[in-house]
Enzyme design. Structure first.
Site, mmCIF file in Angstrom:
data_model
loop_
_atom_site.group_PDB
_atom_site.id
_atom_site.type_symbol
_atom_site.label_atom_id
_atom_site.label_comp_id
_atom_site.label_asym_id
_atom_site.label_seq_id
_atom_site.Cartn_x
_atom_site.Cartn_y
_atom_site.Cartn_z
ATOM 1 N N GLU A 35 32.592 29.166 -2.020
ATOM 2 C CA GLU A 35 31.933 29.890 -3.096
ATOM 3 C C GLU A 35 31.351 28.901 -3.969
ATOM 4 O O GLU A 35 31.744 28.192 -4.633
ATOM 5 C CB GLU A 35 33.363 30.760 -3.864
ATOM 6 C CG GLU A 35 32.903 31.716 -5.020
ATOM 7 C CD GLU A 35 33.873 32.258 -5.539
ATOM 8 O OE1 GLU A 35 35.184 32.113 -5.075
ATOM 9 O OE2 GLU A 35 33.918 32.894 -6.315
ATOM 10 N N ARG A 261 46.603 23.971 2.970
ATOM 11 C CA ARG A 261 45.555 23.233 2.103
ATOM 12 C C ARG A 261 45.834 21.960 2.111
ATOM 13 O O ARG A 261 47.207 21.431 2.412
ATOM 14 C CB ARG A 261 45.782 23.841 0.812
ATOM 15 C CG ARG A 261 45.063 25.346 0.575
ATOM 16 C CD ARG A 261 45.573 25.822 -1.026
ATOM 17 N NE ARG A 261 44.375 25.205 -1.992
ATOM 18 C CZ ARG A 261 43.319 25.895 -2.012
ATOM 19 N NH1 ARG A 261 43.071 26.973 -1.168
ATOM 20 N NH2 ARG A 261 42.545 25.417 -3.180
ATOM 21 N N LYS A 271 39.309 24.479 -8.194
ATOM 22 C CA LYS A 271 38.083 24.427 -8.723
ATOM 23 C C LYS A 271 38.172 24.852 -10.308
ATOM 24 O O LYS A 271 37.447 24.517 -11.434
ATOM 25 C CB LYS A 271 36.732 25.356 -8.258
ATOM 26 C CG LYS A 271 36.303 24.597 -6.984
ATOM 27 C CD LYS A 271 35.001 25.340 -6.400
ATOM 28 C CE LYS A 271 35.919 26.333 -5.577
ATOM 29 N NZ LYS A 271 34.678 27.220 -4.715
HETATM 30 P P1 ATP Z 1 39.486 26.467 -5.187
HETATM 31 O O1 ATP Z 1 40.903 27.019 -5.153
HETATM 32 O O2 ATP Z 1 39.208 25.008 -5.513
HETATM 33 O O3 ATP Z 1 38.522 27.392 -5.748
HETATM 34 P P2 ATP Z 1 38.802 27.970 -3.105
HETATM 35 O O4 ATP Z 1 39.654 28.275 -1.661
HETATM 36 O O5 ATP Z 1 38.741 28.991 -3.755
HETATM 37 O O6 ATP Z 1 39.348 26.555 -3.749
HETATM 38 P P3 ATP Z 1 36.093 27.895 -1.625
HETATM 39 O O7 ATP Z 1 34.846 27.527 -2.152
HETATM 40 O O8 ATP Z 1 36.424 29.342 -1.337
HETATM 41 O O9 ATP Z 1 37.208 27.373 -2.546
HETATM 42 O O10 ATP Z 1 36.802 27.188 -0.308
HETATM 43 C C1 ATP Z 1 35.828 27.075 0.786
HETATM 44 C C2 ATP Z 1 36.758 26.726 2.017
HETATM 45 O O11 ATP Z 1 37.134 25.791 1.631
HETATM 46 C C3 ATP Z 1 37.878 27.850 2.318
HETATM 47 O O12 ATP Z 1 37.680 28.215 3.491
HETATM 48 C C4 ATP Z 1 38.907 27.062 1.767
HETATM 49 O O13 ATP Z 1 40.090 27.681 2.447
HETATM 50 C C5 ATP Z 1 38.749 25.715 1.678
HETATM 51 N N1 ATP Z 1 39.548 25.046 0.949
HETATM 52 C C6 ATP Z 1 39.438 25.067 -0.407
HETATM 53 N N2 ATP Z 1 40.202 24.028 -0.883
HETATM 54 C C7 ATP Z 1 41.273 23.510 0.013
HETATM 55 C C8 ATP Z 1 42.046 22.646 0.316
HETATM 56 N N3 ATP Z 1 42.388 22.019 -0.897
HETATM 57 N N4 ATP Z 1 42.406 22.353 1.625
HETATM 58 C C9 ATP Z 1 41.906 22.784 2.528
HETATM 59 N N5 ATP Z 1 40.883 23.709 2.496
HETATM 60 C C10 ATP Z 1 40.392 23.969 1.423
HETATM 61 MG MG MG Z 2 37.880 31.135 -2.788
#
Ligand code: ATP
Ligand code: MG
Length: 555
Positions: A35, A261, A271
Site C-alpha cells: 500500500e 510477519r 508503517k
Molecule cells: P504496515 O503494518 O507496515 O503498514 P502492511 O502489511 O499494512 O504493513 P503493506 O504495504 O500492505 O503493509 O504490505 C505489503 C506486503 O508486505 C503485504 O503482503 C504484507 O503482508 C507484507 N508485509 C508487511 N509487513 C511485513 C512484515 N513485518 N513481515 C513480512 N511481511 C510483511
Molecule cells: Mg496493509
C-alpha cells in the site's frame, strides 16, 4: 553474496510443488502488493524476497501491484520510493507496474453482480452503528434495517453513491453474508465506502473506493496470480477472499497462504509507527539511518545482498517470533568483512609526537586495501612525525595485561612501525593533549631485530594529512526489546540512538565514493552519509561494529 540466493524449501514451496505435480498451473505467478502509504521496511523485504524468489526459482512471474484503495494516506513519493527499493533489493517485477485502481471499473461491475445476486446491499447506518451492530466475538451481530432492500433499490442507491449523491459516511456497500458468523470478517463486511478525495492514479473519477478485501482478491484473480502470499493477520480475511471469488463470475481463483510477519528485536515494522517517528521529527525522515526502512538501511550502508541473505536465513514459517537484531547484523558484517576496503579513522583523537624523528619527517606507506584480497589493491598513506591515535588506546595508569599504549610500553602502529610512550602533556583541566613517544624505524617491515615481542596494535592517522570527519554511531531507536508491545512506542525511545564524534580519517578517503562501505580498522564498518557528507565535511555512518557490543553493554 552477490547473487540472489534461492530459499531453502518451506511450506509454501511444498504447496507449490504439489500444485505443479498435479498440473494445476501452467506457470507460477505471485505478487508483492504494497500500500503506498509509507516507505518499505525490513518486514516488507521478507515478503519481497519470498514472492520474487519463488517466481524466479519456478521460472514464473512476480507482479508489483500497488494496493491503492485508500487514497487518503497514499502519494506518489511513496510509490516512487517503493519502486526504487524493490529494484535496489535486486528484483524486477514482471511487465508494467500494476495498481488495484487499474481494476476499479471491473471491481465496480463485480459489485453490481453481487447486488444482482442479492449478495450485497447499500447500508445507510452510520459507521458507528455499523460497528455497534457487528457485535463481538461473544455477541452475535444484528442485521441492519437496510439489509433487505430490493435489488432494484440497491442498484439505484449504489449508482447514486458513485454519482456523489451521498455524503461521506452516509452510505456504504456491504456484502450480505452472515451477521452471526463466528468470523467477524464475514459479518456483512463493507465493500465500498464514499471518499471525496482525489486519487493519485484516477484523479477525481471516483468518489467511492473498494475496501482492501474486495479489491485484493479480484485484482489477484484478474492478474492470474496463482499463489497469493500474505501475513498471518489476514488468516480470517481468507474466508472473505474466497467468498467473494466464489460468488462472482471470474475465470481464476487464486489461493491465499499466510506466513508469519517479520518482527525484529528493538525495532518496529509498522508503517503507522514509522510515520509517527517521521512526522513528529524524532528522526530526520523515512531514510534516517536508524530507521529499518530499506531507504534508511541503504543510507546507513547496508547492502542489498546482506538484506536478502538475512531474509533467506530467517526462513518462512507460520510461527510468530521476534528475530534477534544480531541475526541482521551478522549478515551485514559477513558481507562487509569480505567486501569492504579497509582504511583508518580515529574517532576520539589525541596527538602523538614522535620525538626521535626529524622535524618534517614523512614516509609514504603502501597498505593493502584488504588483508586477504590482493586484487583489491593498495593505498598510500603518509606517516609523519605527528600523528593522531584514539584516546582510548592510551592508558595513563599502568595496567596489567593492557595491550595498548602506556608509558614505557611499546605497541605497533598498524601498517607502520612500533612506538613507545615516554611522557605526556596535559591541559589545565587534566586532559591529555599530547603523548610523546619514541619509535623504532627498523620495524616498518617486520618485528624488532633484537627479538622484542610486540603484542598490541593500534590504528592512527597522520596529524598533517588526516581529514577531519564526523562519525555517527548508532544504537537501536528503542530501548525495549519489543517496542510495539509497549503502551506508547515513544516511551521507549533510546536517547543514545545517535552519538556524534568529531575525528579524523586517513587522506585516501578524500575521494571515497558515497555509499561504498569501508572498514575503519578496529572501529567498525562505515559509509559516507549521502545527505550530510560533502567534500568539505565528511560525515560517516557506522553501519555496524566489528563485533556485537551494543547488547552486551545493555544486558
Ligand atoms: P504496515 O503494518 O507496515 O503498514 P502492511 O502489511 O499494512 O504493513 P503493506 O504495504 O500492505 O503493509 O504490505 C505489503 C506486503 O508486505 C503485504 O503482503 C504484507 O503482508 C507484507 N508485509 C508487511 N509487513 C511485513 C512484515 N513485518 N513481515 C513480512 N511481511 C510483511
Ligand atoms: Mg496493509
Amino acid at each position: 553474496m552477490n547473487q540472489v540466493v534461492s530459499y531453502k524449501t518451506n511450506f509454501i514451496r511444498q504447496i507449490i510443488d504439489k500444485d505443479l505435480a498435479r498440473g494445476m498451473h501452467a506457470i507460477v505467478r505471485t505478487r508483492f502488493p504494497p500500500e503506498p502509504n509509507g516507505y518499505l521496511h525490513i518486514g516488507h523485504a521478507k515478503s519481497i524476497c519470498l514472492n520474487f524468489t519463488i517466481a524466479a526459482d519456478y521460472k514464473g512471474q512476480c507482479h508489483l501491484r500497488f494496493d491503492d484503495t485508500n487514497p487518503v494516506n497514499e502519494n506518489m513519493e511513496f510509490i516512487e520510493s517503493i519502486k526504487h527499493d524493490v529494484t535496489w533489493l535486486g528484483f524486477q517485477w514482471h511487465g508494467s507496474i500494476r495498481y488495484a485502481s487499474d481494476f476499479f471499473e471491473q471491481q465496480y461491475a463485480y459489485a453490481i453482480e453481487l447486488i444482482k445476486k442479492g449478495l450485497a446491499y447499500v447500508d445507510e447506518l452510520s459507521p458507528n452503528l455499523i460497528r455497534e451492530y457487528r457485535g463481538s466475538l461473544t455477541v452475535a451481530g444484528q442485521n441492519s434495517p437496510y439489509r433487505n432492500r430490493s435489488v432494484v433499490d440497491n442498484l439505484k442507491l449504489f449508482s447514486q453513491m458513485r454519482n456523489g449523491d451521498f455524503s461521506e459516511g452516509a452510505a456504504c456497500l456491504r456484502a450480505k453474508i452472515n451477521m452471526a458468523s463466528s468470523f467477524m470478517i464475514l459479518r456483512d463486511p463493507v465493500l465500498y465506502r464514499i471518499k471525496f478525495i482525489d486519487h493519485h492514479q484516477t484523479g477525481n473519477k471516483w468518489c467511492i473506493y473498494p475496501m482492501y478485501d474486495f479489491a485484493h482478491c479480484i485484482s489477484d484473480a484478474l492478474e492470474g496470480i496463482t499463489h497469493s502470499l500474505c501475513t498471518m493477520e489476514f488468516q480470517d480475511n481468507r474466508r472473505l477472499y474466497d467468498w467473494i471469488l466464489n460468488n462472482i463470475t471470474i475465470a481464476t481463483h487464486p489461493q491465499q497462504y499466510e506466513f508469519s510477519r517479520l518482527n525484529l528485536e528493538y525495532a518496529i515494522t509498522s508503517k503507522r509507527h514509522l510515520n509517527r517517528l517521521v512526522t513528529e521529527q524524532i528522526v530526520e525522515g523515512w531514510d534516517d539511518p536508524r530507521m529499518l526502512t530499506l531507504a534508511g538501511m541503504r543510507r546507513r550502508g547496508y547492502t542489498a545482498a546482506s538484506i536478502r541473505e538475512f531474509c533467506r536465513r530467517i526462513g518462512i514459517t507460520k510461527q510468530e517470533n521476534l528475530i534477534e537484531i544480531a541475526a541482521l547484523e551478522s549478515c551485514i558484517r559477513e558481507d562487509l568483512n569480505e567486501n569492504a576496503p579497509r582504511a583508518m579513522a580515529v574517532l576520539d583523537a589525541v596527538r602523538v609526537f614522535i620525538i626521535n624523528l626529524p622535524d618534517g619527517y614523512e614516509r609514504m606507506l603502501s597498505m593493502p586495501c584488504h588483508p586477504n584480497k590482493n586484487e583489491m589493491g593498495t593505498r598510500v598513506v603518509p606517516f609523519t612525525k605527528e600523528i593522531y591515535i584514539d584516546r582510548s588506546d592510551f592508558c595513563e595508569e599502568p595496567r596489567k595485561n593492557y595491550k595498548r599504549l602506556m608509558i614505557g610500553k611499546e605497541v605497533r602502529l598498524r601498517h607502520a612501525c612500533t612506538i613507545k610512550a615516554e611522557s605526556i602533556e596535559k591541559d589545565d583541566l587534566g586532559q591529555i593533549t599530547c603523548i610523546f613517544c619514541s619509535c623504532d624505524v627498523n620495524t616498518f617491515n617486520g618485528d624488532p631485530i633484537d627479538g622484542r615481542k610486540i603484542t598490541g596494535v593500534i590504528h592512527w592517522v597522520s596529524f598533517q594529512y588526516a581529514l577531519s570527519a564526523e562519525f555517527r554511531l548508532y544504537e537501536p531507536l528503542f530501548t525495549s526489546v519489543n517496542p510495539a508491545a509497549s503502551e506508547d512506542i515513544f516511551n521507549t525511545l533510546n536517547p543514545n540512538s545517535m552519538m556524534i564524534r568529531q575525528g579524523f580519517v586517513e587522506n585516501s578517503m578524500q575521494y571515497a565514493p558515497i555509499s561504498l562501505a569501508y572498514q575503519f580498522e578496529r572501529e567498525g564498518y562505515f559509509c559516507a552519509d549521502s545527505v550530510h557528507s560533502t567534500a568539505n565535511k565528511l560525515v560517516f555512518n557506522r553501519i555496524v561494529g566489528l563485533r556485537q557490543t551494543w547488547l552486551n553493554s545493555n544486558t
